[in-house]
Design a protein around this motif. Structure first.
Motif, PDB file in Angstrom:
ATOM      1  N   THR A 180       0.806  -1.215   0.000  1.00 47.80           N
ATOM      2  CA  THR A 180       0.000   0.000   0.000  1.00 47.80           C
ATOM      3  C   THR A 180       0.842   1.270   0.000  1.00 47.80           C
ATOM      4  O   THR A 180       0.305   2.352  -0.137  1.00 47.80           O
ATOM      5  N   SER A 181       2.140   1.130   0.159  1.00 48.73           N
ATOM      6  CA  SER A 181       2.956   2.332   0.317  1.00 48.73           C
ATOM      7  C   SER A 181       3.404   2.945  -1.004  1.00 48.73           C
ATOM      8  O   SER A 181       3.960   4.031  -1.025  1.00 48.73           O
ATOM      9  N   LEU A 182       3.201   2.209  -2.096  1.00 48.89           N
ATOM     10  CA  LEU A 182       3.495   2.795  -3.399  1.00 48.89           C
ATOM     11  C   LEU A 182       2.168   3.159  -4.058  1.00 48.89           C
ATOM     12  O   LEU A 182       1.158   2.471  -3.875  1.00 48.89           O
ATOM     13  N   ASN A 183       2.181   4.248  -4.826  1.00 54.05           N
ATOM     14  CA  ASN A 183       0.960   4.689  -5.494  1.00 54.05           C
ATOM     15  C   ASN A 183       0.574   3.678  -6.576  1.00 54.05           C
ATOM     16  O   ASN A 183       1.325   3.477  -7.530  1.00 54.05           O
ATOM     17  N   PRO A 184      -0.598   3.041  -6.438  1.00 54.91           N
ATOM     18  CA  PRO A 184      -0.959   1.971  -7.381  1.00 54.91           C
ATOM     19  C   PRO A 184      -1.250   2.469  -8.794  1.00 54.91           C
ATOM     20  O   PRO A 184      -1.258   1.688  -9.726  1.00 54.91           O
ATOM     21  N   THR A 185      -1.509   3.765  -8.952  1.00 56.61           N
ATOM     22  CA  THR A 185      -1.890   4.259 -10.272  1.00 56.61           C
ATOM     23  C   THR A 185      -0.737   4.957 -10.991  1.00 56.61           C
ATOM     24  O   THR A 185      -0.949   5.603 -12.002  1.00 56.61           O
ATOM     25  N   MET A 186       0.463   4.846 -10.454  1.00 53.67           N
ATOM     26  CA  MET A 186       1.594   5.529 -11.076  1.00 53.67           C
ATOM     27  C   MET A 186       2.718   4.537 -11.316  1.00 53.67           C
ATOM     28  O   MET A 186       3.001   3.700 -10.461  1.00 53.67           O
ATOM     29  N   GLN A 204       7.339   7.407  -9.989  1.00 52.22           N
ATOM     30  CA  GLN A 204       7.450   7.573  -8.539  1.00 52.22           C
ATOM     31  C   GLN A 204       8.905   7.704  -8.119  1.00 52.22           C
ATOM     32  O   GLN A 204       9.236   8.459  -7.212  1.00 52.22           O
ATOM     33  N   TYR A 260       3.895  -1.098 -13.093  1.00 48.15           N
ATOM     34  CA  TYR A 260       3.065  -0.565 -12.004  1.00 48.15           C
ATOM     35  C   TYR A 260       3.345  -1.391 -10.754  1.00 48.15           C
ATOM     36  O   TYR A 260       3.710  -2.565 -10.860  1.00 48.15           O
ATOM     37  N   HIS A 266       1.552  -3.018  -8.703  1.00 54.38           N
ATOM     38  CA  HIS A 266       0.882  -4.308  -8.517  1.00 54.38           C
ATOM     39  C   HIS A 266       1.474  -5.412  -9.374  1.00 54.38           C
ATOM     40  O   HIS A 266       1.163  -6.577  -9.197  1.00 54.38           O
TER      41      HIS A 266
END
Lengths: 696, 332
Positions: free
Chosen positions: A143-149, A154, A184, A186
């Protein structure tokens, strides 16, 4: 004269109120010592200087103290392990160093980070400080990385350019970094994501990286990799790390110094190896005792700390650890002990009023006594009927037809054979994605198998105890109602039912008042006991435990394990205990079955498996258990995805000893005469294969 | 992506077939006589019989239905019973003004939602007042809002016109059918201003309800994404708060509001009928009112098909938007 010569400064005013006591310039003494015994690093300005820091949250109109007078200095280039249980204030301390505290928190005392005063810093200066001098690694890489970028963008946000991003990812051990920039989050495994976080944290060669439980969400073998990465980065870059963790073993493995936080106060500070070898605070000693290691005596209940960690809202006036301490006196209950440096020791300090009287005693009882494991015989279950028998169980997820295309499904269980006899405890050990929880759900009847036979004994239905005890209780029902639900079919009167509920609560070590409480009114340890009470109110023939202790604090985990052991003997229940922790498996299980990617690879008597592991994967798991001062040789890679299991032996891409044959043929799960237990490995001679044929 | 569009098109066809069947059945079940609608209340005798034969209402039901579906499939929606034009031609006339109103309202409601959602999620000053105004606006029925707007902005202040699409005669009619755009293309600046002025009030009336609904969803999803771990990571990198919100939090908060927008389009269709009446907007809403009061089933069916198609297409657009915003969402 004791060798712990207490030298409290201005301790005469210790009878004032708690804030007065806390104002003591505790660490000044440490500094004096450091100059007395010159150490090159000690002259340099500290990266972090906390002086008598009090942090108070406002929750529902009430003041909740999170830190109550913490003084601490972090030296440049050191790894400082900050150890504490939940509610100790360790994460809050980390946030205050990063300037990430919510605005509503009241801060008293001095917080100085890289020379900047965090109480008066402007938003612009704070941003520059974070960009230039600070880095952060958080617990959950999912959860600590932006999933949409994309990872690249990043990274560039943190380091400025693509070339630098590639260099940093490479330094953090991300394979094929240029390609990863396009991914990404994920699309990456948990370990890789945490490496990306670390790469971002070390962008711009910061002076300090705050790592808040950086390995807690990772698999054990990956944890070992990440820890050694942090140690290497610290050595190479000269960056100081504030390693926040609940696990003494993790802190011990890579820290230069450790600090033990309890109830918002430092209980003990000192060089890691020394402090863990000879703890001086009864709490440190107690934590060390309740830690599960591969040497813990399996025949005695684990010697745990009694009680539970304090609730920040209602701290005792005296020593926060007082209520749980065996050595406390009236003085301990009245006075807040200051952190004082100890003469005659190398750089150590402790906050215990009775250190002079009990120091040697505590130090002696501290670490787990090694080598006292009794030679008593394990009970055998050989003749008893099966409580659970799994033969060739398979399970697929997803897949099936989507339009004209066959979607790739996951083959989660690939032929599981497992026999658990009545009264026997089997620990199922494996990493994420190995299928252990799915297997448990199938046994519990919560999911169906796609192939093979599942035979559950004739007795009461299997009952399950879950990892997240809070989430497995319905929030709007009382504990009593939820336990009583299982008695509905028995046609009992209200009174009889209540008596049975009370019995169950008592057996789980809870008082009868708990029956009227709802889940949110209970502590974590109490909730897990309620889960157990619910399971045993009608004693099942087999109790299923899904990582019941992994969300609990160290001292509570041990008591829950003790409780499971006691209940199991009391009701002669079989237990299937799923865990990723071999030390816990060894304590709970009569047998240990090791799973890798949907198959059992080794299954034998617990002590045997730990002492003489046959499968390379079992050996890797054992060496990944964090131990003080032991730098484990981490296994390469991460568990493969059940969506694309490797051909042959699923473990072969990570196996340090793989043969050419391992990549093509799947080894059978057969009894090995050499080990006296079934093992699925070509390196281990099987019943029909002479040893030399195995190494062709 | 292609499979997704094809699938949505297929589901659109299914929806339209079901719609025609339902509408056709409703028409036959109802007691109204289409001939009366066609010829007027006095229609009797041979003239009525001839009209009945001419329009095919004397054939067996199943034949009528097959003929109807066949016609629809060939783009012939039959004759409107109250305007006596082919329904298809009527739609071509009345749909563009309605779409212009709908899209403008949609745009306004998204802007309103964005402001309301961000301002209240970030607890900026004025958030409470803004929320009060918008919720009050959303709580008021559309007709009341329209009337108040007319009284205030037209009669009292004289800022905005009260009726129609423009005060001018002989306006350009191509190429988009949207008056503002067409006026822009023909370089007629006074007409652009005139058309925009006419558009503002009806669009705002239509937009305020959806704006509040979408804004509330945006607020809660933005609040949770501002609290998320990745936002903390972004802050710890030393990014500006504006970059944290715009680059990290907002995009992750887009999914819920997008779905809400798709739903709100459906409600907007209902609102558009009222709004067009109040502001005498020459669009499908007014046309529908005429069709319903005259039991003009071909026209009603035509309008329903168009509304259904617009709804399906906009919701497919929402899905595509969601997939574009979040790489973890797969179009299916």
């Amino acid at each position: 004269m004791s060798r712990h010569d207490v030298r409290p400064r201005a301790s005469e005013d210790a009878d004032e109120d708690e804030t007065e006591v806390a104002v003591l310039p505790d660490l000044a003494a440490l500094h004096v010592m450091a100059t007395a015994e010159p150490e090159p690093a000690a002259d340099v300005a500290p990266v972090v200087r906390l002086d008598d820091v009090h942090l108070t949250f406002q929750r529902a109109g009430r003041a909740v103290p999170a830190l109550r007078g913490v003084s601490l200095e972090l030296r440049p280039g050191e790894i400082f392990g900050l150890v504490g249980e939940s509610g100790s204030g360790k994460s809050v301390l980390g946030m205050s160093v990063l300037g990430l505290l919510p605005a509503a928190v009241e801060v008293r005392g001095e917080v100085e980070v890289c020379g900047a005063d965090m109480r008066t810093i402007s938003p612009g200066q704070l941003r520059r400080l974070r960009t230039e001098s600070l880095g952060a690694v958080f617990q959950d890489p999912m959860t600590s990385l932006n999933p949409t970028m994309r990872v690249g963008r990043q990274m560039v946000e943190a380091c400025g350019s693509k070339q630098e991003a590639v260099r940093l990812l490479d330094a953090a051990g991300v394979p094929d970094p240029a390609r990863r920039l396009r991914s990404y989050p994920h699309e990456l495994s948990g370990g890789l994501r945490q490496r990306v976080m670390i790469a971002m944290a070390i962008a711009g060669k910061p002076k300090l990286v705050v790592a808040d439980e950086p390995t807690t969400a990772l698999d054990v073998t990956v944890q070992a990799q990440i820890l050694s990465l942090l140690r290497n980065l610290c050595d190479e870059l000269g960056t100081a790390f504030l390693l926040i963790t609940h696990d003494l073993g993790v802190a011990a493995q890579i820290s230069d110094r450790i600090g033990v936080l309890y109830g918002g106060r430092l209980a003990e500070v000192g060089p890691a190896a020394d402090a863990l070898e000879r703890p001086m605070h009864p709490y440190t000693a107690g934590l060390l005792r309740s830690r599960l290691t591969l040497e813990t005596d399996t025949f005695e209940p684990i010697r745990t700390l009694r009680g539970e960690p304090p609730i920040p809202e209602s701290q005792p006036p005296g020593c926060p650890f007082g209520p749980r301490c065996d050595h406390r006196t009236d003085e301990c209950e009245a006075l807040l002990p200051p952190l004082v440096a100890l003469t005659g020791t190398d750089d150590r300090a402790t906050a215990c009023l009775r250190i002079g009287a009990i120091g040697d005693l505590v130090a002696a009882e501290g670490p787990v006594a090694v080598g006292v494991a009794s030679v008593r015989e394990r009970p055998t279950f050989a003749g008893r009927p099966a409580a659970l028998n799994l033969v060739g169980v398979h399970k697929h997820f997803g897949g099936g037809r989507h339009g004209l295309r066959r979607a790739a499904g996951a083959h989660v269980l690939r032929g599981i054979d497992l026999l658990v006899r009545e009264g026997e405890a089997v620990a199922l050990v494996g990493e994420s994605g190995c299928g252990k929880s799915t297997l448990l759900r199938i046994v519990a009847g919560l999911a169906g198998a796609d192939g093979g036979a599942v035979e559950v004994g004739q007795g009461a239905r299997p009952q399950m105890v879950f990892q997240d005890a809070g989430a497995s209780l319905t929030p709007w029902l009382t504990v009593g109602e939820q336990i009583g639900e299982r008695l509905r079919s028995e046609g009992l009167s209200k009174l009889q039912r209540r008596a049975r509920v009370n019995d169950a609560l008592r057996l789980a070590g809870l008082s009868e008042d708990v029956a009227a409480a709802k889940a949110h009114q209970l502590s974590g340890g109490q909730r897990q006991r309620v889960g157990l009470a619910r399971a045993i109110v009608v004693p099942p023939e087999i109790l299923l435990c899904d990582e019941p202790t992994s969300a609990l604090d160290v001292s509570l985990a041990a008591t829950v394990l003790n409780l499971i052991g006691r209940l199991r003997r009391e009701f002669d229940m079989a237990v299937l205990f799923v865990t990723h922790d071999l030390a816990a498996a060894r304590l709970v299980g009569d047998r240990i079955a090791v799973m890798y990617l949907g198959r059992i690879v080794e299954d034998g008597a617990a002590a045997d498996v730990v002492e003489r592991p046959a499968h390379p994967y079992t050996r890797a798991l054992l060496s990944a258990v964090p131990e003080a001062g032991v730098r484990s040789v981490p296994l390469k890679g991460e568990p493969a995805s059940p969506h694309h299991p490797p051909g042959g032996c699923a473990f072969h891409p990570r196996c340090p000893e793989a043969l050419p044959r391992c990549a093509t043929d799947e080894p059978p799960f057969e009894p090995s005469p050499a080990f006296g237990r079934p093992v699925a490995c070509w390196l281990v001679p099987g019943p029909d294969r002479p040893p030399d044929a195995a190494v062709d | 992506m292609t499979t997704f569009v094809l699938k949505r098109l297929a589901s659109l066809v299914v929806l339209l077939v079901v719609l025609t069947a339902v509408m056709f059945l409703l028409q036959r079940v109802s007691k109204t006589d289409p001939i009366v609608a066609y010829l007027g209340r006095g229609a009797t005798g041979p003239a009525a019989a001839q009209a009945r034969h001419h329009l095919g209402f004397d054939r067996p039901l199943i034949v009528q239905y097959v003929r109807y579906v066949d016609d629809v499939a060939h783009g012939n929606l039959q004759m409107s019973l109250h305007t006596h034009h082919p329904v298809m031609d009527d739609l071509k006339t009345y749909l563009p003004p309605t779409l212009e109103l709908l899209f403008t309202a949609l745009g306004l409601s998204l802007i309103g939602a964005l402001i309301l959602g961000t301002v209240s999620a970030m607890r900026l000053p004025g958030a409470g007042l803004l929320r009060l105004v918008m919720v009050a606006g959303a709580a008021a029925p559309t007709f009341l809002l329209g009337q108040l707007g007319v009284v205030f902005f037209y009669r009292r202040l004289g800022w905005l016109p009260a009726t129609g699409q423009t005060s001018r005669n002989g306006v350009p009619t191509g190429p988009t059918g949207f008056l503002v755009l067409d006026a822009l293309f023909s370089g007629d600046w006074p007409l652009v201003m005139d058309a925009v002025k006419h558009l503002v009030m009806p669009a705002a009336c239509l937009a305020i309800g959806p704006a509040v609904a979408i804004g509330r969803v945006l607020r809660s999803s933005l609040m949770s994404s501002m609290d998320a771990d990745y936002t903390r990571t972004a802050r710890s990198k030393g990014l500006r708060e504006s970059a944290v919100v715009l680059r990290h939090a907002l995009r992750n908060a887009a999914s819920g509001p997008a779905q809400m927008t798709g739903l709100q389009v459906g409600f907007m269709f209902a609102g558009i009928v009222v709004v067009e009446q109040i502001f005498a907007w020459p669009g499908l809403g007014s046309y529908t009112v005429g069709a319903i009061t005259n039991s003009d089933f071909p026209a009603i069916v035509g309008v329903s098909l168009v509304a259904g198609a617009v709804f399906v297409i906009l919701n497919a657009a929402v899905d595509i938007f969601q997939a574009a915003a979040d790489p973890r969402v797969a179009l299916q």
